[in-house]
Enzyme design. Sequence first.
Site, PDB file in Angstrom:
ATOM      1  N   LYS A  18       3.060  -7.342   1.360  1.00  0.00           N
ATOM      2  CA  LYS A  18       1.637  -7.023   1.488  1.00  0.00           C
ATOM      3  C   LYS A  18       0.873  -8.116   2.221  1.00  0.00           C
ATOM      4  O   LYS A  18      -0.084  -7.830   2.938  1.00  0.00           O
ATOM      5  CB  LYS A  18       1.011  -6.788   0.106  1.00  0.00           C
ATOM      6  N   LYS A  32       9.459   5.547   2.370  1.00  0.00           N
ATOM      7  CA  LYS A  32       8.858   6.142   1.196  1.00  0.00           C
ATOM      8  C   LYS A  32       7.625   6.955   1.559  1.00  0.00           C
ATOM      9  O   LYS A  32       6.878   6.563   2.453  1.00  0.00           O
ATOM     10  CB  LYS A  32       8.423   5.016   0.237  1.00  0.00           C
ATOM     11  N   LYS A  62       0.605   6.811   0.960  1.00  0.00           N
ATOM     12  CA  LYS A  62      -0.757   7.200   1.342  1.00  0.00           C
ATOM     13  C   LYS A  62      -1.216   6.422   2.580  1.00  0.00           C
ATOM     14  O   LYS A  62      -2.184   6.805   3.225  1.00  0.00           O
ATOM     15  CB  LYS A  62      -1.723   6.988   0.180  1.00  0.00           C
TER      16      LYS A  62
END
Length: 354
Positions: free
Chosen positions: A115, A216, A219
Site C-alpha cells: 500500500k 483479485k 474495488k
Amino acid sequence: MTGFRELVFSGVQPTGNLHLGNYLGAITRFVALQERYDCIYCVVDLHAITAELHQPDLPSQTREVTAAFLASGIDPRRNIVFNQSQVSGHAELAWIFNCVARIGWMNRMTQFKDKAGKDRENASLGLLAYPSLMAADILLYRATHVPVGEDQKQHLELTRDIAQKFNNDFQPAIAARADSVPAGDEAGSRQFFPLTEPLIGGPAARVMSLRDGSKKMSKSDPSDFSRINLTDDRDAIAGKIRKAKTDPEPLPSEEAGLAGRPEADNLVGIYAALAGTDKAAVLGDFGGAQFSAFKAALVDLAVDVLGPIGAEMNRLQADPGHIDAVLADGAGRARAIADETMRAVKDIVGMVRS
Ligand code: TRP
C-alpha cells in the site's frame, strides 16, 4: 483448546463499492459463523482513513457495509454489529499496542509495503500502525477466532505476537488476576490475551477479477467489468458475466482440468460458491459444456442470489436513520465489553484510574 470463551471478531473496511469478492470471501462466512459462535462484526472506519483521511463518502460507505451485513442475513440482535470509531477502546488499546509492537515488525508487513508503494516516507503513520489497530480490534474483545482471507494471515500472526509479548511482559501482574487464563505451558504462566486463530477457507475465499484470473477482484480495479457489485442489477450482472474473460476450450469434467486455466477456475469457483456446492459438483453438471451455456446458467444463478441482497441493501440505505440505530445499539453492547478490557489493561500496565 484455550480457556477463553469462544468468540469471533471480524472487520470490513468501508471503502465503497462492495462486490462479489467481499460477499463470497467474507460476508457469507460471517453469516454461517453466527450459527456456531457469538460474533462481533465491525465496520472499521478508523482503518479506512489510514489510506486517505479526507473521504467525503465515508458516512455512506459505512452505512453501505452495514446494509450489506444486514441484507446478507447477519442478525444484529444475536451478534454485535457496529462501527469502530464509536467505541473509543479501539484507538486506546491500539496506542498501548503501538508501545508493544516493534517498528521492525511493522516494516515487515507485506500489506504495508504494497500500500505504501515506492514512496514510503509519504505514507501516513496510521498506515504503518494499521496492524496494531487491527490487533486492538480483536483483542479488545479477547476474540479467539477471526475469519479472514489469506492476505490477512500475516496481520493475524502479528496479533498473536502482540498478545504473547503483552502476556510475557506483564506476567506477574497477569498471573495475579482472576480474569486471566492458564497458558497451559510448563512454566504455569497465565494469559490475559488469547492467541487468536484465523479461520481461513470457505468455498471462494478468493474471487478473482472477471478480466484477469490472476488478479483479485477489487474495488480499485479501473474496469467496472472486472467485478460484480452487490447492487448491480440483472442487466449489469449479465453484461459483465457475458464479457468475462475465458479460454477457447470447453469446461473440463474434473477439477484437475482447471489447472492452468485461471479464468475458467474462477468462474467455476464463483458458481460453486453461489450455489453452495463445490467445483467438482459444478463440473459434474457442466463438464464438456461451452462457456456460452455455462455463462448463461451463471447469470441466472448470480441474479437469483444477489438480486434480493442488492434490493434489500438499497431499501436499507434509503433509511439511514435505521442503519444508524443498529450501529448505535451494537456500539453500546461492544462498549460494555471493551470498557471492561480497558480497565483491566490499565490496571495491568499501571495506569492510575479513579
Ligand atoms: N484488515 C482487514 C482487511 O482489510 C480489516 C480488519 C480490520 C479486520 N480489523 C480487523 C479483519 C479485525 C479482521 C479482524 O480485510
